[in-house]
Design a protein around this motif. Structure first.
Motif, PDB file in Angstrom:
ATOM      1  N   ARG A   1      -4.182   9.437  62.464  1.00 21.85           N
ATOM      2  CA  ARG A   1      -5.207  10.303  61.740  1.00 21.85           C
ATOM      3  C   ARG A   1      -6.519   9.854  61.423  1.00 21.85           C
ATOM      4  O   ARG A   1      -7.588  10.349  61.558  1.00 21.85           O
ATOM      5  CB  ARG A   1      -4.742  11.220  60.675  1.00 21.85           C
ATOM      6  CG  ARG A   1      -3.500  12.336  61.202  1.00 21.85           C
ATOM      7  CD  ARG A   1      -3.273  13.291  60.522  1.00 21.85           C
ATOM      8  NE  ARG A   1      -4.366  14.089  60.295  1.00 21.85           N
ATOM      9  CZ  ARG A   1      -4.688  15.004  59.169  1.00 21.85           C
ATOM     10  NH1 ARG A   1      -3.742  14.969  58.181  1.00 21.85           N
ATOM     11  NH2 ARG A   1      -5.652  15.858  59.283  1.00 21.85           N
ATOM     12  N   PHE A   2      -6.346   8.455  60.608  1.00 24.88           N
ATOM     13  CA  PHE A   2      -7.334   8.075  59.907  1.00 24.88           C
ATOM     14  C   PHE A   2      -7.773   6.800  60.313  1.00 24.88           C
ATOM     15  O   PHE A   2      -8.854   6.003  59.777  1.00 24.88           O
ATOM     16  CB  PHE A   2      -7.188   8.045  58.368  1.00 24.88           C
ATOM     17  CG  PHE A   2      -6.822   9.524  57.867  1.00 24.88           C
ATOM     18  CD1 PHE A   2      -7.966  10.480  57.903  1.00 24.88           C
ATOM     19  CD2 PHE A   2      -5.555   9.831  57.591  1.00 24.88           C
ATOM     20  CE1 PHE A   2      -7.621  11.726  57.298  1.00 24.88           C
ATOM     21  CE2 PHE A   2      -5.192  11.185  56.904  1.00 24.88           C
ATOM     22  CZ  PHE A   2      -6.211  12.023  56.907  1.00 24.88           C
ATOM     23  N   GLY A   3      -6.967   6.075  61.160  1.00 21.17           N
ATOM     24  CA  GLY A   3      -7.025   4.823  61.528  1.00 21.17           C
ATOM     25  C   GLY A   3      -7.011   3.742  60.587  1.00 21.17           C
ATOM     26  O   GLY A   3      -7.516   2.659  60.679  1.00 21.17           O
ATOM     27  N   LYS A   4      -6.271   3.803  59.532  1.00 17.25           N
ATOM     28  CA  LYS A   4      -5.908   2.929  58.518  1.00 17.25           C
ATOM     29  C   LYS A   4      -4.544   3.350  57.953  1.00 17.25           C
ATOM     30  O   LYS A   4      -4.019   4.401  58.047  1.00 17.25           O
ATOM     31  CB  LYS A   4      -6.992   2.867  57.666  1.00 17.25           C
ATOM     32  CG  LYS A   4      -7.270   4.414  56.971  1.00 17.25           C
ATOM     33  CD  LYS A   4      -8.499   4.076  55.830  1.00 17.25           C
ATOM     34  CE  LYS A   4      -9.151   5.283  55.538  1.00 17.25           C
ATOM     35  NZ  LYS A   4     -10.124   5.069  54.679  1.00 17.25           N
ATOM     36  N   GLY A   5      -3.924   2.314  57.044  1.00 18.67           N
ATOM     37  CA  GLY A   5      -2.663   2.748  56.839  1.00 18.67           C
ATOM     38  C   GLY A   5      -2.719   3.449  55.430  1.00 18.67           C
ATOM     39  O   GLY A   5      -3.463   3.828  54.881  1.00 18.67           O
ATOM     40  N   VAL A   6      -1.457   3.772  54.833  1.00 16.77           N
ATOM     41  CA  VAL A   6      -1.228   4.820  54.009  1.00 16.77           C
ATOM     42  C   VAL A   6      -1.879   4.296  52.722  1.00 16.77           C
ATOM     43  O   VAL A   6      -2.735   5.109  51.624  1.00 16.77           O
ATOM     44  CB  VAL A   6       0.154   5.110  53.516  1.00 16.77           C
ATOM     45  CG1 VAL A   6       0.394   5.980  52.134  1.00 16.77           C
ATOM     46  CG2 VAL A   6       0.877   5.798  54.753  1.00 16.77           C
ATOM     47  N   ARG A   7      -1.820   2.871  52.336  1.00 17.23           N
ATOM     48  CA  ARG A   7      -2.446   2.472  51.088  1.00 17.23           C
ATOM     49  C   ARG A   7      -3.867   2.146  51.153  1.00 17.23           C
ATOM     50  O   ARG A   7      -4.328   2.065  50.215  1.00 17.23           O
ATOM     51  CB  ARG A   7      -2.024   0.820  50.805  1.00 17.23           C
ATOM     52  CG  ARG A   7      -0.212   0.904  50.606  1.00 17.23           C
ATOM     53  CD  ARG A   7       0.265  -0.358  50.369  1.00 17.23           C
ATOM     54  NE  ARG A   7       1.520  -0.266  49.960  1.00 17.23           N
ATOM     55  CZ  ARG A   7       2.004  -0.510  48.636  1.00 17.23           C
ATOM     56  NH1 ARG A   7       1.050  -0.898  47.633  1.00 17.23           N
ATOM     57  NH2 ARG A   7       3.356  -0.679  48.439  1.00 17.23           N
ATOM     58  N   SER A   8      -4.594   2.178  52.104  1.00 15.31           N
ATOM     59  CA  SER A   8      -5.949   2.340  52.296  1.00 15.31           C
ATOM     60  C   SER A   8      -6.715   3.872  52.371  1.00 15.31           C
ATOM     61  O   SER A   8      -7.771   3.978  52.248  1.00 15.31           O
ATOM     62  CB  SER A   8      -6.250   1.706  53.652  1.00 15.31           C
ATOM     63  OG  SER A   8      -5.861   0.305  53.596  1.00 15.31           O
ATOM     64  N   LEU A   9      -5.885   4.845  52.055  1.00 10.90           N
ATOM     65  CA  LEU A   9      -6.397   6.298  52.295  1.00 10.90           C
ATOM     66  C   LEU A   9      -7.018   6.444  50.782  1.00 10.90           C
ATOM     67  O   LEU A   9      -6.857   6.310  49.675  1.00 10.90           O
ATOM     68  CB  LEU A   9      -5.370   7.283  52.486  1.00 10.90           C
ATOM     69  CG  LEU A   9      -4.504   7.110  53.742  1.00 10.90           C
ATOM     70  CD1 LEU A   9      -3.431   8.193  53.967  1.00 10.90           C
ATOM     71  CD2 LEU A   9      -5.623   7.364  55.031  1.00 10.90           C
ATOM     72  N   ASN A  10      -8.129   7.397  50.820  1.00  4.22           N
ATOM     73  CA  ASN A  10      -8.629   7.835  49.631  1.00  4.22           C
ATOM     74  C   ASN A  10      -7.681   9.211  49.332  1.00  4.22           C
ATOM     75  O   ASN A  10      -7.118   9.468  50.195  1.00  4.22           O
ATOM     76  CB  ASN A  10     -10.100   8.212  50.029  1.00  4.22           C
ATOM     77  CG  ASN A  10     -10.564   9.169  50.815  1.00  4.22           C
ATOM     78  OD1 ASN A  10      -9.684  10.078  50.939  1.00  4.22           O
ATOM     79  ND2 ASN A  10     -11.843   8.883  51.545  1.00  4.22           N
TER      80      ASN A  10
END
Length: 57
Positions: free
Chosen positions: A8-17
């Motif tokens: 969905r966002f192109g990054k891992g869970v820990r990098s989500l805002n």
């Protein structure tokens, strides 16, 4: 969960805002656990406020 975040966002869970994480949580609830009262109640830490009962400003 991490794979879904990457899709969905192109990054891992820990990098989500916070906004992205909230969207991911909503999608997970819809897919895997969005049934019942708990899914419809406000999440912990909600900024929604209500007026005290019996008081009119």
């Amino acid at each position: 969960m991490d794979e879904l975040a990457r899709q969905r966002f192109g990054k891992g869970v820990r990098s989500l805002n916070k906004l992205e994480a909230s969207g991911l949580i909503d999608e997970l609830l819809e897919r895997h656990g969005g049934k019942g009262q708990a899914a419809r109640s406000p999440r912990r830490g909600s900024t929604r406020r209500t007026a005290p009962v019996g008081r009119v400003p």
